[in-house]
Design an enzyme around this catalytic site. Structure first.
Site, PDB file in Angstrom:
ATOM      1  N   CYS A 113       3.972  -7.216 -10.677  1.00 48.30           N
ATOM      2  CA  CYS A 113       2.849  -7.729 -11.461  1.00 48.30           C
ATOM      3  C   CYS A 113       3.344  -8.357 -12.763  1.00 48.30           C
ATOM      4  O   CYS A 113       3.998  -9.381 -12.727  1.00 48.30           O
ATOM      5  CB  CYS A 113       1.823  -6.618 -11.681  1.00 48.30           C
ATOM      6  N   HIS A 133       0.846  -3.821  -6.453  1.00 49.67           N
ATOM      7  CA  HIS A 133       1.427  -2.646  -7.110  1.00 49.67           C
ATOM      8  C   HIS A 133       1.770  -1.547  -6.107  1.00 49.67           C
ATOM      9  O   HIS A 133       0.915  -0.699  -5.819  1.00 49.67           O
ATOM     10  CB  HIS A 133       0.406  -2.051  -8.082  1.00 49.67           C
ATOM     11  N   GLU A 179       3.439   1.084  -6.569  1.00 52.66           N
ATOM     12  CA  GLU A 179       3.369   2.413  -7.214  1.00 52.66           C
ATOM     13  C   GLU A 179       1.938   2.944  -7.275  1.00 52.66           C
ATOM     14  O   GLU A 179       1.729   4.122  -7.521  1.00 52.66           O
ATOM     15  CB  GLU A 179       4.001   2.356  -8.611  1.00 52.66           C
TER      16      GLU A 179
END
Lengths: 82, 229
Positions: B86, B202, B204
């Site tokens: 990102c 993302h 994560e």
């Protein structure tokens, strides 16, 4: 010296913000407006012995950080201190 | 296997990334503040998401000129592996480690939702080599400037060299497949040597089975294992 850098999107790069503003202009009656493009202006003081040197330094600033030359053009104008 | 996560003022995905990496490696990654100048021989450097320097000037522009980036560039020149997520992707583009740029989403709105990603056939890269080309991952995006842009020559070379790693595709996630208007539906790209990857989604944020989706963990685990291999 007073340096002004005008940064604009290169031709051919879509400007969705400009298009949204264009639609809003039309919606309040400014139907004559088209090709709305939004850029930015950066002003700065540069300590330099002459305008040529100030221009050269400002151009390097543009190349290295102020503009993203993948999508942006820049234009530098210099005003000598009074 | 040593992982370093770089933190800038305004980074906000660094801790999630730390937790995800620790879950995979069993070791807390080195968390490196942007004013530091060394990376302690990290094998994988991760530039996490967020709003570094408040997105001032352009997303990632100021972070790309931070002191730590010298060490990141050195790591890259030694063939070290780097993942930018990102805002981290935006930062890698601003450093010139990856080609092109990310402009405002086509719909002008900040987008925060899950997307379906397809793994592409790529050049040899630790970020894709353990994943099957054509397989899909559901990983969320959260961005305002995720619309990948590059000139036609750059796009053609990315395609011809197998540097497009992930694309947005149709799938179970709600909404249009390409959320932001990205050229060629690009969600993630690789450097010419395959060692550097930038991606808007993302991983994560999809790295904990308790939240019902751990596709991001699959992606990160593969990357960590392949970099270590």
């Amino acid at each position: 010296m007073k340096v002004t850098v005008n940064i604009s999107l290169k031709e051919g790069v879509l400007d969705p913000q400009g298009r949204a503003v264009e639609r809003s202009l039309a919606s309040i009656g400014f139907t004559e407006a088209s090709n709305v493009r939004i850029g930015k202006q950066i002003t700065l003081d540069v300590d330099a012995e002459d305008t040529a040197r100030a221009h050269q330094r400002a151009a390097r600033m543009c190349e290295q950080i102020l503009a993203n030359t993948v999508i942006e053009d820049y234009e530098i104008t210099i005003e000598e201190d009074q | 296997m040593r992982v370093a996560v770089v933190i800038f003022p305004g980074s906000n995905c660094d801790r999630d990334m730390m937790v995800a990496i620790e879950r995979i490696t069993g070791r807390r990654p080195q968390m490196v503040w942007h004013k530091e100048t060394g990376l302690d021989a990290a094998d994988l450097v991760i530039v996490p998401g967020g709003f570094s320097f408040g997105d001032y000037l352009r997303c990632g522009a100021l972070a790309a000129r931070s002191p730590i980036m010298e060490a990141v560039l050195d790591h890259a020149s030694r063939g070290g592996a780097i993942l930018g997520v990102c805002n981290g992707f935006q930062i890698l583009l601003e450093t010139g480690l990856l080609p092109g740029t990310l402009v405002k989403n086509k719909g002008l709105k900040f987008i925060c939702r899950s997307t379906n990603l397809q793994v592409q056939e790529t050049i040899s890269s630790p970020f894709t080599s353990g994943l099957e080309a054509g397989s899909q991952l559901a990983i969320p995006v959260a961005h305002n400037e995720g619309n990948y842009f590059a000139d036609e020559d750059t796009l053609a070379s990315l395609r011809d060299n197998g540097q497009i790693a992930l694309t947005y595709v149709n799938g179970p996630a709600f909404g249009p497949s390409n959320p932001n208007g990205s050229a060629h539906d690009i969600a993630g790209i690789l450097s010419p040597n395959g060692r550097i990857m930038g991606m808007m989604p993302h991983p994560e944020r999809a790295a904990d089975p308790d939240i019902g989706n751990s596709d991001g963990l699959i992606f990160l685990k593969n990357a960590v294992e392949m970099v270590a291999a």
